[in-house]
Design an enzyme around this catalytic site. Structure first.
Site, PDB file in Angstrom:
ATOM      1  N   LYS A   1       0.820  -1.228   0.000  1.00  0.00           N
ATOM      2  CA  LYS A   1       0.000   0.000   0.000  1.00  0.00           C
ATOM      3  C   LYS A   1       0.847   1.269   0.000  1.00  0.00           C
ATOM      4  O   LYS A   1       0.623   2.160  -0.805  1.00  0.00           O
ATOM      5  CB  LYS A   1      -0.901   0.059   1.250  1.00  0.00           C
ATOM      6  CG  LYS A   1      -2.009  -0.958   1.292  1.00  0.00           C
ATOM      7  CD  LYS A   1      -2.971  -0.672   2.439  1.00  0.00           C
ATOM      8  CE  LYS A   1      -2.335  -0.653   3.814  1.00  0.00           C
ATOM      9  NZ  LYS A   1      -1.797  -1.927   4.278  1.00  0.00           N
TER      10      LYS A   1
ATOM     11  N   ARG B   1      -9.682   1.405   8.711  1.00  0.00           N
ATOM     12  CA  ARG B   1      -9.118   0.095   9.035  1.00  0.00           C
ATOM     13  C   ARG B   1     -10.180  -0.853   9.602  1.00  0.00           C
ATOM     14  O   ARG B   1      -9.905  -2.005   9.844  1.00  0.00           O
ATOM     15  CB  ARG B   1      -8.052   0.356  10.081  1.00  0.00           C
ATOM     16  CG  ARG B   1      -6.849  -0.524  10.182  1.00  0.00           C
ATOM     17  CD  ARG B   1      -5.858  -0.388   9.097  1.00  0.00           C
ATOM     18  NE  ARG B   1      -4.564  -0.898   9.501  1.00  0.00           N
ATOM     19  CZ  ARG B   1      -3.410  -0.351   9.184  1.00  0.00           C
ATOM     20  NH1 ARG B   1      -3.366   0.729   8.451  1.00  0.00           N
ATOM     21  NH2 ARG B   1      -2.292  -0.894   9.573  1.00  0.00           N
TER      22      ARG B   1
ATOM     23  N   ARG C   1      11.228  -6.560   4.949  1.00  0.00           N
ATOM     24  CA  ARG C   1      11.031  -5.118   4.695  1.00  0.00           C
ATOM     25  C   ARG C   1      11.921  -4.287   5.629  1.00  0.00           C
ATOM     26  O   ARG C   1      12.065  -4.579   6.799  1.00  0.00           O
ATOM     27  CB  ARG C   1       9.568  -4.746   4.948  1.00  0.00           C
ATOM     28  CG  ARG C   1       9.319  -3.252   4.846  1.00  0.00           C
ATOM     29  CD  ARG C   1       7.873  -2.932   4.648  1.00  0.00           C
ATOM     30  NE  ARG C   1       7.097  -2.965   5.892  1.00  0.00           N
ATOM     31  CZ  ARG C   1       5.803  -2.678   5.948  1.00  0.00           C
ATOM     32  NH1 ARG C   1       5.147  -2.338   4.852  1.00  0.00           N
ATOM     33  NH2 ARG C   1       5.161  -2.733   7.087  1.00  0.00           N
TER      34      ARG C   1
ATOM     35  N   ARG D   1      11.161  -1.887  10.864  1.00  0.00           N
ATOM     36  CA  ARG D   1      10.107  -1.293  11.683  1.00  0.00           C
ATOM     37  C   ARG D   1       9.874  -2.159  12.909  1.00  0.00           C
ATOM     38  O   ARG D   1       9.884  -3.376  12.803  1.00  0.00           O
ATOM     39  CB  ARG D   1       8.808  -1.227  10.863  1.00  0.00           C
ATOM     40  CG  ARG D   1       8.557   0.127  10.252  1.00  0.00           C
ATOM     41  CD  ARG D   1       7.405   0.098   9.298  1.00  0.00           C
ATOM     42  NE  ARG D   1       6.146  -0.358   9.895  1.00  0.00           N
ATOM     43  CZ  ARG D   1       4.972  -0.282   9.277  1.00  0.00           C
ATOM     44  NH1 ARG D   1       4.899   0.232   8.067  1.00  0.00           N
ATOM     45  NH2 ARG D   1       3.878  -0.716   9.853  1.00  0.00           N
TER      46      ARG D   1
ATOM     47  N   ARG E   1      -0.807  -8.566  13.463  1.00  0.00           N
ATOM     48  CA  ARG E   1      -1.359  -7.576  12.524  1.00  0.00           C
ATOM     49  C   ARG E   1      -2.186  -8.266  11.449  1.00  0.00           C
ATOM     50  O   ARG E   1      -3.182  -7.732  10.974  1.00  0.00           O
ATOM     51  CB  ARG E   1      -0.218  -6.745  11.912  1.00  0.00           C
ATOM     52  CG  ARG E   1       0.363  -5.761  12.926  1.00  0.00           C
ATOM     53  CD  ARG E   1       1.707  -5.221  12.493  1.00  0.00           C
ATOM     54  NE  ARG E   1       1.646  -4.508  11.241  1.00  0.00           N
ATOM     55  CZ  ARG E   1       2.684  -4.387  10.415  1.00  0.00           C
ATOM     56  NH1 ARG E   1       3.847  -4.923  10.703  1.00  0.00           N
ATOM     57  NH2 ARG E   1       2.548  -3.707   9.296  1.00  0.00           N
TER      58      ARG E   1
END
Ligand code: AMP
Length: 219
Positions: free
Chosen positions: A13, A85, A124, A157, A168
């Site tokens: 995203k 969300r 990531r 992160r 998540r």
């Protein structure tokens, strides 16, 4: 056109939103990026959000919806990334937009299998300074650990560790995925296969937007 990018964590995203917003002259609004900036600046919103984010949970709706509503300018057109969300946020956002004489016109759903999500998120990395996103497997920085754009440190992160990623994903499945059905019922959803390479996905997202724009011109 105001558009929402929906998709699991790791579906791309943020990366796609930056590219697409620039191409169509939209203002990119990422609630995750806003929270990370608020935390870095030590603001009251940041302090409230930090614990939830570290635990892979959603920040309470009231904090998020107020923060987004306060940033919407009817003179601009938006690409929303990471908001809404859940159904409560979507409903309250619809009513806030109505008051401003605005509406959601298009929902782009980046569809990615869960196995791919975990692989992507664990590799990531992002620049702690400018936020540029990298992937150690598919798009690493040229010099290990250093941002190509600003030379800042490239780090993981805090919420991209495997345990938090799994939480998540559960939150996504339980709370965010139902939004696809909610917006589908309004006829707003265009689905994009997010499994390919970044450039291919950008092309597919742009094709979906162009399709929407062409159809809305005819109406
Ligand atoms: P993201 O960068 O979109 O993956 O968001 C990172 C984290 O920020 C999420 O796991 C949540 O803790 C928080 N967050 C971002 N957007 C929202 C939202 N719309 N509602 C609640 N929490 C959010």
């Amino acid at each position: 056109m105001n558009a929402i990018l929906l998709g699991a964590p790791g579906s791309g995203k943020g990366t796609q939103a930056k590219r697409v917003a620039e191409r169509y002259g939209l203002t990119h609004l990422s609630t995750g990026d806003i929270f990370r900036a608020e935390i870095a600046a030590g603001t009251p919103v940041g302090l409230k959000a930090e614990g939830y984010m570290k635990a892979g949970q959603l920040v309470p709706d009231a904090i998020v919806t107020e923060m987004v509503a306060g940033r919407m300018d009817p003179a601009k057109r938006y690409l929303l990334d990471g908001f809404p969300r859940n159904l409560e946020q979507a409903r309250s956002f619809a009513s806030d937009l109505k008051h401003l004489g605005m509406a959601v016109d298009l929902v782009l759903y980046l569809n990615l299998p869960e196995s791919e999500v975990v692989t992507r998120l664990s590799s990531r990395r992002s620049c702690g300074k400018c936020g540029e996103v990298y992937n150690l497997l598919s798009s690493p920085p040229e010099a290990a650990g250093k941002c190509d754009k600003c030379g800042g440190d490239v780090v993981q992160r805090e919420d991209d560790t495997e345990t938090t990623v799994r939480k998540r994903l559960l939150v996504f499945r339980d709370l965010t995925e139902p939004l696809v059905a909610y917006y589908r019922a309004e006829g707003l959803v265009r689905e994009v296969d997010a499994a390919g390479h970044i450039d291919g996905v950008t092309k597919a997202v742009c094709a979906a937007i162009d399709g929407y724009l062409a159809e809305s011109k005819k109406k």
